[in-house]
Design an enzyme around this catalytic site. Structure first.
Site, PDB file in Angstrom:
ATOM      1  N   ASP A 134      76.008  52.824  26.580  1.00 15.53           N
ATOM      2  CA  ASP A 134      76.653  53.377  27.678  1.00 15.53           C
ATOM      3  C   ASP A 134      77.382  54.583  27.095  1.00 15.53           C
ATOM      4  OD1 ASP A 134      75.375  52.133  29.832  1.00 15.53           O
ATOM      5  OD2 ASP A 134      76.920  50.833  30.419  1.00 15.53           O
ATOM      6  N   ARG A 185      69.389  58.623  28.200  1.00 14.47           N
ATOM      7  CA  ARG A 185      69.655  58.493  29.911  1.00 14.47           C
ATOM      8  C   ARG A 185      70.690  59.649  30.161  1.00 14.47           C
ATOM      9  NH1 ARG A 185      73.517  53.828  31.064  1.00 14.47           N
ATOM     10  NH2 ARG A 185      71.925  52.337  31.266  1.00 14.47           N
ATOM     11  N   THR A 227      70.467  59.169  38.575  1.00 15.24           N
ATOM     12  CA  THR A 227      71.099  59.568  39.538  1.00 15.24           C
ATOM     13  C   THR A 227      70.551  59.046  40.913  1.00 15.24           C
ATOM     14  OG1 THR A 227      71.756  61.699  40.620  1.00 15.24           O
ATOM     15  CG2 THR A 227      69.698  61.529  39.803  1.00 15.24           C
TER      16      THR A 227
HETATM   17  P1  FDA Z   1      76.556  62.406  43.303  1.00  8.96           P
HETATM   18  O1  FDA Z   1      77.985  61.683  42.859  1.00  8.96           O
HETATM   19  O2  FDA Z   1      76.343  63.671  43.507  1.00  8.96           O
HETATM   20  O3  FDA Z   1      75.909  61.528  44.270  1.00  8.96           O
HETATM   21  C1  FDA Z   1      74.825  61.810  45.137  1.00  8.96           C
HETATM   22  C2  FDA Z   1      74.564  60.655  46.034  1.00  8.96           C
HETATM   23  O4  FDA Z   1      74.475  59.446  45.690  1.00  8.96           O
HETATM   24  C3  FDA Z   1      75.725  60.627  46.986  1.00  8.96           C
HETATM   25  O5  FDA Z   1      75.815  61.864  48.120  1.00  8.96           O
HETATM   26  C4  FDA Z   1      75.408  59.285  47.483  1.00  8.96           C
HETATM   27  O6  FDA Z   1      74.771  59.075  48.613  1.00  8.96           O
HETATM   28  C5  FDA Z   1      75.105  58.609  46.231  1.00  8.96           C
HETATM   29  N1  FDA Z   1      76.323  57.777  45.664  1.00  8.96           N
HETATM   30  C6  FDA Z   1      76.725  58.236  44.461  1.00  8.96           C
HETATM   31  N2  FDA Z   1      77.659  57.606  43.812  1.00  8.96           N
HETATM   32  C7  FDA Z   1      77.986  56.615  45.136  1.00  8.96           C
HETATM   33  C8  FDA Z   1      78.771  55.506  44.991  1.00  8.96           C
HETATM   34  N3  FDA Z   1      79.744  55.297  44.238  1.00  8.96           N
HETATM   35  N4  FDA Z   1      78.738  54.594  46.251  1.00  8.96           N
HETATM   36  C9  FDA Z   1      77.697  54.982  47.155  1.00  8.96           C
HETATM   37  N5  FDA Z   1      76.771  56.116  47.003  1.00  8.96           N
HETATM   38  C10 FDA Z   1      76.917  57.018  45.945  1.00  8.96           C
HETATM   39  N6  FDA Z   1      78.156  57.260  33.873  1.00  8.96           N
HETATM   40  C11 FDA Z   1      78.682  57.582  32.821  1.00  8.96           C
HETATM   41  O7  FDA Z   1      79.790  58.553  32.516  1.00  8.96           O
HETATM   42  N7  FDA Z   1      78.441  56.870  31.548  1.00  8.96           N
HETATM   43  C12 FDA Z   1      77.326  56.099  31.693  1.00  8.96           C
HETATM   44  O8  FDA Z   1      77.011  55.310  30.721  1.00  8.96           O
HETATM   45  C13 FDA Z   1      76.781  56.154  32.967  1.00  8.96           C
HETATM   46  N8  FDA Z   1      75.662  55.086  33.305  1.00  8.96           N
HETATM   47  C14 FDA Z   1      74.914  55.118  34.157  1.00  8.96           C
HETATM   48  C15 FDA Z   1      73.684  54.273  34.540  1.00  8.96           C
HETATM   49  C16 FDA Z   1      73.191  54.742  35.803  1.00  8.96           C
HETATM   50  C17 FDA Z   1      71.820  53.725  35.807  1.00  8.96           C
HETATM   51  C18 FDA Z   1      73.455  55.280  36.872  1.00  8.96           C
HETATM   52  C19 FDA Z   1      72.867  55.622  37.995  1.00  8.96           C
HETATM   53  C20 FDA Z   1      74.783  56.083  36.602  1.00  8.96           C
HETATM   54  C21 FDA Z   1      75.606  55.919  35.388  1.00  8.96           C
HETATM   55  N9  FDA Z   1      76.566  56.662  35.305  1.00  8.96           N
HETATM   56  C22 FDA Z   1      77.402  56.853  34.072  1.00  8.96           C
HETATM   57  C23 FDA Z   1      77.444  57.004  36.422  1.00  8.96           C
HETATM   58  C24 FDA Z   1      77.106  58.538  36.791  1.00  8.96           C
HETATM   59  O9  FDA Z   1      77.710  59.424  35.630  1.00  8.96           O
HETATM   60  C25 FDA Z   1      77.663  59.218  38.145  1.00  8.96           C
HETATM   61  O10 FDA Z   1      79.185  58.828  37.974  1.00  8.96           O
HETATM   62  C26 FDA Z   1      77.042  58.321  39.330  1.00  8.96           C
HETATM   63  O11 FDA Z   1      75.473  58.232  39.032  1.00  8.96           O
HETATM   64  C27 FDA Z   1      77.253  59.214  40.717  1.00  8.96           C
HETATM   65  O12 FDA Z   1      76.501  60.567  40.380  1.00  8.96           O
HETATM   66  P2  FDA Z   1      75.232  60.751  41.011  1.00  8.96           P
HETATM   67  O13 FDA Z   1      74.135  61.249  40.101  1.00  8.96           O
HETATM   68  O14 FDA Z   1      74.634  59.757  41.817  1.00  8.96           O
HETATM   69  O15 FDA Z   1      75.343  61.894  42.046  1.00  8.96           O
END
Ligand code: FDA
Length: 310
Positions: A134, A185, A227
């Site tokens: 990570d 990733r 995401t």
């Molecule tokens: P965004 O934040 O724009 O959210 C899009 C939509 O997703 C929201 O409108 C909502 O519907 C849903 N959503 C997002 N977060 C939510 C929450 N907490 N609760 C409920 N709904 C939510 N980061 C990092 O810095 N280092 C890492 O190693 C990782 N590893 C990692 C693994 C995996 C499998 C995932 C999916 C994510 C990570 N992350 C991470 C976290 C990543 O950086 C990010 O903070 C989150 O995925 C939220 O961003 P989104 O891309 O989902 O988009």
């Protein structure tokens, strides 16, 4: 997304050692615990059970034994030992062999060489696993990638990296990792970063994510599109379709407890979807980052109700 002041507040809480210890000691055992939405449990048995549930839905999984920012070599060595036990448990259980871990859990803040030794111990035991390292806050980006590359050159080819679209440096890091064919990733970035190193506006982060995603799908080695954002997911589908990139050449990844509906829908359409399943007593910082990402989560915590994972 919460505004950046609120996000900063949750990140401050995430770093509090006192709260972390209190939470590890008391919080999780309460049946009403909201952390349960995002965390599979405290024990490896609970994690394996959650993984079985995920696999039964036709999804892939990766287990993350929670922990980060350890401050003594003894804690780091204990974490490595725990990982060895987890590797045995996963092997015996027959679930897919895939782990995610953090280098500060293995002592990166205390002594780099010891952290690398701990990681090597884990990788030696996890020869037939895939192990994703990570990415933590930008303080650790350079050192994490250096360690990744060193281990890769030493022949540990079962490892994968994570890059964060919010950091300006990521375009170059993608270039660097693509040169040796590492699996990446792509995430937006979960940490509160200063504007000297990272985009601050959601629109800018999304634009960077879109550019990087397109490049990784076209040139990457089995990239992971991590995401929950439907716009990014749609873009990935379109790029894959336009360039005849088949379903087995990339995967979507989402977090345990977030957008189960979307996870199921993509899997039903034939895409590979991996669920990141965190477990363990050190759940507090991870939980705070999830709260910081979405205002509605805070409301649910305050109101004391459980809710649907949509
Ligand atoms: P965004 O934040 O724009 O959210 C899009 C939509 O997703 C929201 O409108 C909502 O519907 C849903 N959503 C997002 N977060 C939510 C929450 N907490 N609760 C409920 N709904 C939510 N980061 C990092 O810095 N280092 C890492 O190693 C990782 N590893 C990692 C693994 C995996 C499998 C995932 C999916 C994510 C990570 N992350 C991470 C976290 C990543 O950086 C990010 O903070 C989150 O995925 C939220 O961003 P989104 O891309 O989902 O988009």
């Amino acid at each position: 997304m919460l505004d950046s002041a609120a996000k900063a507040f949750f990140h401050l809480l995430a770093r509090s050692r006192t709260l972390k210890h209190l939470a590890a000691r008391y919080g999780f055992r309460k049946p009403t615990s909201f952390a349960r939405r995002f965390i599979a449990g405290e024990t490896v048995e609970e994690a394996v059970e959650a993984a079985r549930g995920v696999q039964a839905r036709g999804l892939l999984q990766t287990l993350d034994y929670l922990g980060e920012g350890v401050t003594t070599l003894a804690e780091a060595a204990a974490a490595a030992k725990d990982y060895v036990r987890i590797i045995e448990a996963v092997t015996q259980s027959g679930i897919e062999r895939n782990l995610s871990l953090k280098l500060t859990q293995l002592g990166l803040d205390v002594d780099r060489a010891s952290a690398v030794d701990n990681l090597r111990t884990i990788l030696e035991r996890a020869r037939d696993f895939f192990v994703r390292i990570d990415m933590e806050s930008s303080r650790y980006t350079g050192i994490t990638l250096d360690i990744f590359e060193t281990l890769w050159q030493q022949g540990y080819r079962q490892i994968g990296a994570v890059l964060q679209a919010d950091l300006y440096r990521t375009e170059q890091d993608v270039q660097r990792l693509l040169q040796f064919g590492a699996r990446i990733r792509l995430v937006k970035g979960a940490y509160k970063e200063p504007k000297s190193v990272a985009y601050q506006k959601k629109a800018d982060v999304d634009a960077a994510y879109s550019r990087l995603l397109t490049r990784l799908l076209r040139e990457g080695n089995y990239p992971a599109v991590a995401t929950h954002d439907p716009a990014m997911i749609d873009l990935a589908r379109r790029v894959a379709a336009d360039h005849q990139i088949s379903f087995d050449r990339f995967e979507f990844q989402m977090l345990y407890g977030i957008r189960r509906d979307l996870q199921n829908q993509l899997a039903a359409e034939g895409y590979r979807v991996r669920v990141y399943i965190p477990f363990g007593r050190e759940w507090f910082p991870y939980f705070m980052r999830r709260l910081g990402e979405r205002p509605a989560n805070v409301g649910f915590v305050l109101r004391g109700i459980t809710f649907d994972s949509g």
